[in-house]
Design a protein around this motif. Structure first.
Motif, PDB file in Angstrom:
ATOM      1  N   ALA A 114       0.920  -0.931   0.216  1.00 54.81           N
ATOM      2  CA  ALA A 114      -0.347  -0.472  -0.058  1.00 54.81           C
ATOM      3  C   ALA A 114       1.414   1.624   0.388  1.00 54.81           C
ATOM      4  O   ALA A 114       1.436   1.128   0.746  1.00 54.81           O
ATOM      5  CB  ALA A 114      -0.705  -0.097   1.306  1.00 54.81           C
ATOM      6  N   PHE A 115       0.447   2.419  -0.429  1.00 56.28           N
ATOM      7  CA  PHE A 115       1.221   4.119  -0.619  1.00 56.28           C
ATOM      8  C   PHE A 115       1.668   3.953   0.540  1.00 56.28           C
ATOM      9  O   PHE A 115       3.066   4.966   0.594  1.00 56.28           O
ATOM     10  CB  PHE A 115       0.222   4.414  -1.585  1.00 56.28           C
ATOM     11  N   TYR A 116       0.372   4.381   1.735  1.00 59.16           N
ATOM     12  CA  TYR A 116       0.688   4.747   3.050  1.00 59.16           C
ATOM     13  C   TYR A 116       2.014   3.484   3.561  1.00 59.16           C
ATOM     14  O   TYR A 116       2.673   4.385   4.165  1.00 59.16           O
ATOM     15  CB  TYR A 116      -0.619   4.664   3.657  1.00 59.16           C
ATOM     16  N   ARG A 117       1.781   2.369   3.661  1.00 62.52           N
ATOM     17  CA  ARG A 117       3.201   1.570   3.741  1.00 62.52           C
ATOM     18  C   ARG A 117       4.497   2.766   3.336  1.00 62.52           C
ATOM     19  O   ARG A 117       5.469   2.381   4.308  1.00 62.52           O
ATOM     20  CB  ARG A 117       3.049   0.514   3.859  1.00 62.52           C
ATOM     21  N   ILE A 118       4.096   2.574   1.881  1.00 65.74           N
ATOM     22  CA  ILE A 118       5.709   3.819   1.341  1.00 65.74           C
ATOM     23  C   ILE A 118       5.865   4.736   1.938  1.00 65.74           C
ATOM     24  O   ILE A 118       7.292   4.677   2.266  1.00 65.74           O
ATOM     25  CB  ILE A 118       5.425   3.644  -0.533  1.00 65.74           C
ATOM     26  N   ILE A 119       4.905   5.270   2.431  1.00 68.26           N
ATOM     27  CA  ILE A 119       5.380   6.923   3.186  1.00 68.26           C
ATOM     28  C   ILE A 119       6.430   6.598   5.011  1.00 68.26           C
ATOM     29  O   ILE A 119       6.822   6.961   4.649  1.00 68.26           O
ATOM     30  CB  ILE A 119       3.870   7.420   2.431  1.00 68.26           C
ATOM     31  N   PHE A 120       5.887   5.581   4.936  1.00 67.88           N
ATOM     32  CA  PHE A 120       5.978   5.180   6.288  1.00 67.88           C
ATOM     33  C   PHE A 120       7.523   5.184   6.255  1.00 67.88           C
ATOM     34  O   PHE A 120       7.735   5.286   7.025  1.00 67.88           O
ATOM     35  CB  PHE A 120       5.702   4.118   6.929  1.00 67.88           C
ATOM     36  N   VAL A 121       7.829   3.858   5.073  1.00 67.12           N
ATOM     37  CA  VAL A 121       9.308   3.560   4.762  1.00 67.12           C
ATOM     38  C   VAL A 121      10.120   4.280   4.819  1.00 67.12           C
ATOM     39  O   VAL A 121      11.430   5.058   4.358  1.00 67.12           O
ATOM     40  CB  VAL A 121       9.385   2.460   3.725  1.00 67.12           C
ATOM     41  N   VAL A 122       9.511   5.776   3.461  1.00 68.00           N
ATOM     42  CA  VAL A 122      10.198   6.976   2.681  1.00 68.00           C
ATOM     43  C   VAL A 122      11.170   7.407   4.585  1.00 68.00           C
ATOM     44  O   VAL A 122      11.802   7.822   4.459  1.00 68.00           O
ATOM     45  CB  VAL A 122       9.672   7.680   1.971  1.00 68.00           C
ATOM     46  N   PHE A 123      10.173   8.104   5.145  1.00 67.27           N
ATOM     47  CA  PHE A 123      10.530   8.606   6.746  1.00 67.27           C
ATOM     48  C   PHE A 123      11.151   8.102   7.549  1.00 67.27           C
ATOM     49  O   PHE A 123      12.650   8.439   7.965  1.00 67.27           O
ATOM     50  CB  PHE A 123       8.873   9.455   6.763  1.00 67.27           C
ATOM     51  N   ILE A 124       9.869   7.011   7.758  1.00 68.43           N
ATOM     52  CA  ILE A 124      11.251   6.172   8.804  1.00 68.43           C
ATOM     53  C   ILE A 124      12.332   5.450   8.688  1.00 68.43           C
ATOM     54  O   ILE A 124      13.516   5.986   9.304  1.00 68.43           O
ATOM     55  CB  ILE A 124      10.310   5.347  10.016  1.00 68.43           C
ATOM     56  N   GLY A 125      12.633   4.904   7.467  1.00 64.50           N
ATOM     57  CA  GLY A 125      13.357   4.119   6.624  1.00 64.50           C
ATOM     58  C   GLY A 125      15.109   5.222   6.551  1.00 64.50           C
ATOM     59  O   GLY A 125      15.614   4.918   5.778  1.00 64.50           O
ATOM     60  N   GLY A 126      13.808   6.563   5.536  1.00 64.94           N
ATOM     61  CA  GLY A 126      15.172   7.449   5.236  1.00 64.94           C
ATOM     62  C   GLY A 126      16.086   7.640   6.797  1.00 64.94           C
ATOM     63  O   GLY A 126      17.017   7.856   6.975  1.00 64.94           O
TER      64      GLY A 126
END
Length: 359
Positions: free
Chosen positions: A158-170
């Motif tokens: 899901a796209f919301y999961r991708i946004i989560f990874v962008v911020f937290i993963g970054g």
């Protein structure tokens, strides 16, 4: 309006199938479209309807960028990946996806950046500076990430999961890199920088994919690209702020411009390659540290570290021609792993069909 190619039931009024992108026919002829780009894209897109080849056809991959697309098509893209909208593996197409949304995201980001630039440069309003830096830093990494998201054929993230990874993963990858830099502070050079930053991103990416929920090669490519996009955007924002604090406004724009141009072949692609290589090794198996020492993972990771080290090496003439060469190299490997990911899906589809037949 049932699509003649994939039999998907579309709402009235759409010009393209929301499932496969097939252009609908009116009467005995196609709808008129005076766009030269559409005609060119339609010409290169003439492949057999039942073709299941995963051989790279670069001209076909971008053939839908210049077509007209409805809001319904974009909305459908953004709802994939949930428990209700993730297709079964047997329903996934193993042909090369044809992304188009990433181009719209780039145009929107560019327009926003131009507006912020006008507010700051022509009206001298410093309230536009934070937005200028943020949009400038995220525009290209986010555009590249959307491309990887559209190429994720399983459509299971899901796209919301991708946004989560962008911020937290970054953020996590940046902090881990700082830890490595602190350990290696006496031997900082392009090689150790490449090792520290790529290892930090690799640890972060693996922490997101090791539990086998995202087990496909294309999943690893996407999750890795999300971590890399966050890393690249936050790093660019930091460099842009430094340029601004130095009092050199021109350097601010130069930093954003060049880091934006080179972003697709840097952190985003490198972390994506690491994620794809790891998922290729792990597959459906439980996570094991020995996986990190397998040849299929190590050769990609070492290649990424070497490209990063060359990127940071102060060789005369390296910028920008050397960086452009490294970008091209990165994307050659990206497309090779996309092809491997599509072949993986094709094989799983065949295995499932054989199982259903009782073979």
């Amino acid at each position: 309006m049932n699509c003649p190619q994939c039999v998907y039931s579309n709402p009235e009024g759409v010009k393209f199938c929301l499932s496969c992108g097939e252009k609908f026919i009116k009467g005995n002829s196609q709808e008129e479209d005076n766009s030269f780009f559409y005609e060119f894209a339609h010409y290169v897109d003439m492949v057999p309807k039942l073709e299941q080849s995963v051989e790279p056809k670069i001209q076909n991959i971008f053939s839908r960028v210049f077509r007209n697309h409805s809001e319904l098509e974009a909305e459908r893209l953004f709802i994939v990946g949930t428990a209700l909208t993730t297709p079964k593996i047997s329903e996934v197409k193993s042909t090369w996806p044809k992304p188009w949304l990433f181009a719209r995201v780039f145009i929107i980001s560019l327009l926003a950046f131009v507006g912020l630039h006008i507010g700051f440069s022509y009206f001298s309003n410093i309230n536009f500076i934070p937005g200028l830096i943020i949009v400038g830093a995220f525009a290209v990494p986010l555009t590249t990430l959307i491309f990887f998201w559209e190429m994720n054929a399983p459509q299971n993230i899901a796209f919301y999961r991708i946004i989560f990874v962008v911020f937290i993963g970054g953020i996590v990858s940046l902090l881990v890199a700082l830890v490595f830099f602190d350990i290696l502070k006496n031997i900082i050079n392009p090689i150790t920088i490449g090792i520290a930053e790529e290892l930090a991103k690799a640890i972060t990416v693996i922490s997101f994919v090791k539990y086998r929920k995202y087990r496909y090669i294309l999943n690893g490519l996407l999750i890795g690209a999300a971590v890399g996009a966050g890393f690249a955007a936050f790093e660019t924002a930091g460099y842009a702020l430094r340029a601004l604090l130095s009092g050199d406004t021109q350097n601010l724009y130069t930093t954003i411009l060049w880091r934006g141009i080179l972003a697709p072949g840097g952190h985003v692609a490198w972390a994506g390659l690491t994620g794809a290589a790891f998922c290729r090794v792990q597959g459906d198996q439980p996570f094991n540290l020995n996986m990190l020492f397998r040849v299929k993972f190590l050769r990609v990771f070492i290649l990424v570290v070497l490209m990063h080290a060359l990127w940071d090496t102060p060789i005369t003439g390296m910028f920008p021609y050397g960086h452009i060469f490294l970008m091209i190299t990165s994307w050659i490997v990206v497309f090779l792993l996309i092809r491997a990911g599509l072949k993986e899906i094709s094989e799983k589809i065949e295995l499932q069909r054989d199982g259903a037949r009782g073979f």
